[in-house]
Scaffold this active site. Structure first.
Site, PDB file in Angstrom:
ATOM      1  N   TRP A  51      13.623 -14.153  80.294  1.00  0.00           N
ATOM      2  CA  TRP A  51      14.142 -13.436  81.457  1.00  0.00           C
ATOM      3  C   TRP A  51      15.523 -13.990  81.809  1.00  0.00           C
ATOM      4  CZ3 TRP A  51      15.453 -16.492  85.544  1.00  0.00           C
ATOM      5  CH2 TRP A  51      14.818 -17.721  85.688  1.00  0.00           C
ATOM      6  N   GLU A  79      18.016 -27.884  91.124  1.00  0.00           N
ATOM      7  CA  GLU A  79      18.175 -27.165  89.855  1.00  0.00           C
ATOM      8  C   GLU A  79      19.647 -27.086  89.449  1.00  0.00           C
ATOM      9  OE1 GLU A  79      15.926 -26.141  87.825  1.00  0.00           O
ATOM     10  OE2 GLU A  79      14.061 -25.957  88.961  1.00  0.00           O
ATOM     11  N   GLU A 100      16.817 -24.126  81.499  1.00  0.00           N
ATOM     12  CA  GLU A 100      16.873 -24.628  82.872  1.00  0.00           C
ATOM     13  C   GLU A 100      18.051 -24.039  83.651  1.00  0.00           C
ATOM     14  OE1 GLU A 100      15.094 -26.842  84.753  1.00  0.00           O
ATOM     15  OE2 GLU A 100      13.498 -27.122  83.289  1.00  0.00           O
ATOM     16  N   HIS A 117      17.555 -21.183  86.180  1.00  0.00           N
ATOM     17  CA  HIS A 117      16.836 -21.393  87.436  1.00  0.00           C
ATOM     18  C   HIS A 117      17.793 -21.462  88.622  1.00  0.00           C
ATOM     19  CE1 HIS A 117      13.451 -23.469  84.901  1.00  0.00           C
ATOM     20  NE2 HIS A 117      13.631 -22.211  84.597  1.00  0.00           N
ATOM     21  N   GLU A 124       8.683 -32.621  85.329  1.00  0.00           N
ATOM     22  CA  GLU A 124       8.507 -31.196  85.054  1.00  0.00           C
ATOM     23  C   GLU A 124       7.203 -30.683  85.684  1.00  0.00           C
ATOM     24  OE1 GLU A 124      10.724 -29.296  83.937  1.00  0.00           O
ATOM     25  OE2 GLU A 124      11.803 -30.102  82.222  1.00  0.00           O
ATOM     26  N   THR A 146       8.010 -30.274  89.447  1.00  0.00           N
ATOM     27  CA  THR A 146       8.797 -29.079  89.776  1.00  0.00           C
ATOM     28  C   THR A 146       7.960 -27.813  89.604  1.00  0.00           C
ATOM     29  OG1 THR A 146       9.728 -29.130  87.532  1.00  0.00           O
ATOM     30  CG2 THR A 146      11.054 -30.083  89.286  1.00  0.00           C
ATOM     31  N   ASP A 206       8.280 -21.659  83.487  1.00  0.00           N
ATOM     32  CA  ASP A 206       9.200 -22.393  82.611  1.00  0.00           C
ATOM     33  C   ASP A 206       8.953 -23.893  82.696  1.00  0.00           C
ATOM     34  OD1 ASP A 206      10.472 -20.127  81.704  1.00  0.00           O
ATOM     35  OD2 ASP A 206      12.346 -20.463  82.797  1.00  0.00           O
ATOM     36  N   GLU A 207       8.826 -24.389  83.924  1.00  0.00           N
ATOM     37  CA  GLU A 207       8.642 -25.829  84.117  1.00  0.00           C
ATOM     38  C   GLU A 207       7.334 -26.300  83.479  1.00  0.00           C
ATOM     39  OE1 GLU A 207      11.183 -27.142  84.989  1.00  0.00           O
ATOM     40  OE2 GLU A 207      12.146 -26.288  86.748  1.00  0.00           O
ATOM     41  N   HIS A 221       7.968 -26.655  79.758  1.00  0.00           N
ATOM     42  CA  HIS A 221       8.792 -27.837  79.480  1.00  0.00           C
ATOM     43  C   HIS A 221       7.975 -29.117  79.638  1.00  0.00           C
ATOM     44  CE1 HIS A 221      12.513 -25.247  80.719  1.00  0.00           C
ATOM     45  NE2 HIS A 221      11.989 -24.891  79.567  1.00  0.00           N
TER      46      HIS A 221
END
Length: 328
Positions: free
Chosen positions: A36, A79, A114, A117, A167, A170, A199-200, A203
């Site tokens: 995205w 971020e 990242e 974000h 990670e 977050t 996403d976090e 990761h």
């Protein structure tokens, strides 16, 4: 620092782990064309509905509670300090020795993911009309300017223990903001924070898998690094957060108070993350440790219960601070 592995041995371990980490990219990082982008969520200036879409965005943003908005802004600033984190990771021993090696490929791909974000959250806050963007931008510049001191030095074991924990933290923060935004009726913000949280989580799995692999080849030293980071306590990357006119770190306490009041990130969450890492890395079942390694394992295994007793005694902080970032 005591019980350090020799530099040459550490380089050997990093060389051994490099192809493993490059292989993990396919599991935990995504091809650029499949990801995205911020524009997927925000009003499109090329469409006739642009101004109506912004008006709707602002109406929904008005319903976000003050503390939730404050935490969202703090998360955004965190971020957007991505240059600090990238430069920190590049200083880790043996990471940047080969520009096209596995470590640098992973680092660049992680940074690229990242980077979206902060872009997304910043644009949303700008459009919301509730934020003094200049005040927020000053805090962002301060945070990049001031850097951070998380005491991982240039040691890969301490560094990737830290990233595994951070990670996960977050992920919790963005996921909780998503839930609170949904409760307040801001479905767009809920969706945005939800995809960032996802996403976090990916990761975190990448870094957790790296440390798990490191335990297989150098269990004693990884255990000592884990113990050392938990003794120091994992500090958040925005612990130097400040606003204009304030000293380094003066705003961070107010930010964490807001996170505690809203339940976005609490002392209990800190303990839960540590418990998760103990399970993920199968700390209890690691064998063939030397005396120092055994003591380190005993320490980390008993730490969650001690920290939970402290967390249970903590009182929720009162609301006594107005952030310069938010319009009255």
């Amino acid at each position: 620092m005591q019980n350090e592995i020799p530099v040459e041995s550490r380089k050997e371990v990093m060389t051994y782990l490099e192809p493993f980490m490059e292989g993990e990219m396919a599991t935990y990082l995504r091809p650029v064309e499949e990801l995205w982008q911020p524009s997927d969520f925000l009003p499109d200036a090329s469409k006739e509905t642009f101004f109506a879409d912004i008006k709707e965005l602002q109406q929904n943003a008005k319903e976000l509670p003050y503390d939730v908005l404050a935490v969202l802004i703090g998360d955004t600033i965190t971020e957007e300090a991505l240059p600090t984190y990238e430069s920190w990771l590049m200083m880790v021993d043996d990471v940047s020795r080969n520009e096209q090696g596995g470590w640098m490929k992973f680092l660049r791909a992680w940074t690229a993911e990242e980077n979206r974000h902060g872009d997304l959250l910043n644009k949303y806050l700008y459009l919301s009309g509730r934020v003094d963007m200049r005040a927020m931008e000053i805090s962002t510049q301060y945070l990049i300017h001031d850097g951070f001191d998380i005491q991982t030095y240039n040691d890969p074991y301490r560094t990737f223990v830290y990233t595994s924990f951070q990670e996960l933290a977050t992920n919790v923060s963005h996921r909780r903001v998503a839930g609170l935004a949904k409760q307040a009726g801001d479905k767009l913000m809920a969706k945005m924070c939800g995809v960032i949280a996802a996403d976090e989580a990916r990761h975190a799995k990448a870094y957790i898998s790296l440390i798990k692999k490191a335990f297989e080849v150098d269990a004693n030293q990884v255990m000592l690094a884990f113990q050392d980071m938990m003794k120091k306590k994992i500090v958040m990357p925005a612990h130097f957060l400040r606003e204009i006119g304030l000293q380094v770190g003066q705003t961070f306490g107010h930010f964490t108070d807001a996170a505690q009041r809203t339940g976005v990130y609490t002392a209990t969450d800190y303990v839960d993350i540590m418990k998760e890492l103990l399970v993920e890395w199968q700390i209890e079942s690691i064998r063939d440790l030397n005396e120092a390694g055994e003591k380190a394992r005993d320490y980390v295994m008993t730490l969650p219960d001690r920290l939970m007793r402290v967390a249970e005694r903590m009182k929720s902080p009162g609301l006594d601070y107005k952030f310069s970032w938010i319009h009255a």
